[in-house]
Motif scaffolding. Structure first.
Motif, PDB file in Angstrom:
ATOM      1  N   THR A 179       4.363   5.451  -5.861  1.00  0.00           N
ATOM      2  CA  THR A 179       4.432   5.386  -7.321  1.00  0.00           C
ATOM      3  C   THR A 179       3.215   6.052  -7.970  1.00  0.00           C
ATOM      4  O   THR A 179       3.333   6.645  -9.046  1.00  0.00           O
ATOM      5  N   GLY A 180       2.045   5.967  -7.321  1.00  0.00           N
ATOM      6  CA  GLY A 180       0.862   6.629  -7.860  1.00  0.00           C
ATOM      7  C   GLY A 180       0.992   8.139  -7.831  1.00  0.00           C
ATOM      8  O   GLY A 180       0.594   8.826  -8.780  1.00  0.00           O
ATOM      9  N   LYS A 192       2.523   1.599  -3.534  1.00  0.00           N
ATOM     10  CA  LYS A 192       1.575   2.031  -4.554  1.00  0.00           C
ATOM     11  C   LYS A 192       1.196   3.494  -4.387  1.00  0.00           C
ATOM     12  O   LYS A 192       0.964   4.196  -5.379  1.00  0.00           O
ATOM     13  N   SER A 208       0.825  -1.210   0.000  1.00  0.00           N
ATOM     14  CA  SER A 208       0.000   0.000   0.000  1.00  0.00           C
ATOM     15  C   SER A 208       0.857   1.257   0.000  1.00  0.00           C
ATOM     16  O   SER A 208       0.563   2.225  -0.715  1.00  0.00           O
ATOM     17  N   GLU A 232      -5.691  -0.579  -1.066  1.00  0.00           N
ATOM     18  CA  GLU A 232      -4.520  -1.397  -1.365  1.00  0.00           C
ATOM     19  C   GLU A 232      -4.107  -2.261  -0.185  1.00  0.00           C
ATOM     20  O   GLU A 232      -3.536  -3.342  -0.380  1.00  0.00           O
ATOM     21  N   SER A 275       0.950   0.524  -9.379  1.00  0.00           N
ATOM     22  CA  SER A 275      -0.467   0.219  -9.526  1.00  0.00           C
ATOM     23  C   SER A 275      -1.103   1.154 -10.550  1.00  0.00           C
ATOM     24  O   SER A 275      -0.968   2.380 -10.449  1.00  0.00           O
TER      25      SER A 275
END
Length: 288
Positions: free
Chosen positions: A101-102, A98, A95, A214, A162
């Protein structure tokens, strides 16, 4: 002779407070019935968790005599606590990764201009429509070639990026006022300063909503750990729950229900801790 309705027979003569009160009563009764239907399986699972197979077979609708025995089997003999710790570490890393990177992907798609930006974003959307099971064999081959199979890195690194997170943050940043980036550029802020000092402070609700989603995704993973983890000490909670089906001689329902109830505690705590940003984050997405 035709009968015409009198004023007393007309439903419109009923006082408005009375109609409102009746509507409120009907709504409350409907909500009580819905809550009962939703809570009945959980209550029944709580009862089964305290019973042995013979008590459950007799459809005993009160607590049984095997609560301590079932807990001992689940927690001590089958080491569910160790499996839960492994799942917590895996879900937290997934989580958190992600979310990072998100955020970076959303920043790139909204505030950077580079050739093929829309083509790259379309590729991200395509991966969003593909279930993980389609590429899981190829992914396993890559992880095994890199020597990460069977450890925490092999469980988490393939899932740190993600498409859901990239799409969510891209949509969120695209709906922010354009003068935010212009003001940051006038103040001499570089992209990372703009991300940490401007975008993240106005995105906590979205981050909270993504974290809940996530974390649950990582917590419920079963197929990927089943392929990559061989040592029982590295099992995750879903593998541990699957092993509880044979906790005794034959299928034992009491330990299985006890393990399922205990395993549901961390996701509930995460949701309660992030409930407010979770609801606000989805309210913002709905309004947009």
């Amino acid at each position: 002779m035709a009968l015409t309705p009198t004023i007393a027979d007309s439903p419109e003569t009923e006082p408005r407070p009375v109609r409102r009160r009746r509507g409120t009563v009907r709504l409350h009764v409907a909500l009580i019935v819905i809550c009962f239907v939703l809570c009945a399986p959980v209550v029944y699972a709580l009862l089964i968790a305290t019973q042995n197979n013979s008590e459950m077979a007799n459809v005993q609708l009160w607590p049984g005599s095997s609560l301590a025995d079932n807990f001992d089997v689940v927690w001590n003999k089958r080491n569910l606590g160790t499996f839960m710790l492994n799942s917590v570490l895996m879900a937290v890393i997934i989580s958190g990764g992600k979310a990072v990177t998100g955020l970076l992907a959303g920043l790139a798609f909204v505030y950077f201009r580079f050739p093929g930006r829309w083509l790259v974003f379309f590729g991200v959307l395509v991966t969003l429509m593909m279930p993980t099971e389609i590429s899981i064999l190829a992914l396993f081959g890559i992880v095994d070639d890199l020597g990460m199979s069977g450890n925490l890195s092999g469980l988490t690194i393939p899932f740190l990026a993600s498409a859901t997170a990239a799409f969510l943050f891209r949509q969120h940043f695209a709906n922010l006022p354009a003068n935010l980036s212009e003001a940051a550029q006038l103040d001499g802020a570089n992209p990372m300063q703009f991300l940490f000092k401007v975008l993240i402070p106005v995105s906590w609700n979205v981050i909270g909503a993504l974290t809940v989603i996530e974390f649950l995704y990582g917590w419920n993973m079963y197929l990927w750990p089943l392929l990559t983890v061989n040592d029982e000490s590295d099992w995750v909670v879903q593998q541990g729950l699957a092993s509880l089906q044979q906790a005794g001689e034959g299928l034992a329902y009491g330990p299985l229900m006890m393990g399922a109830l205990i395993a549901s505690i961390p996701p509930i705590l995460v949701f309660l801790a992030l409930q407010r940003p979770f609801m606000k984050g989805f309210a913002m997405s709905r309004d947009k």
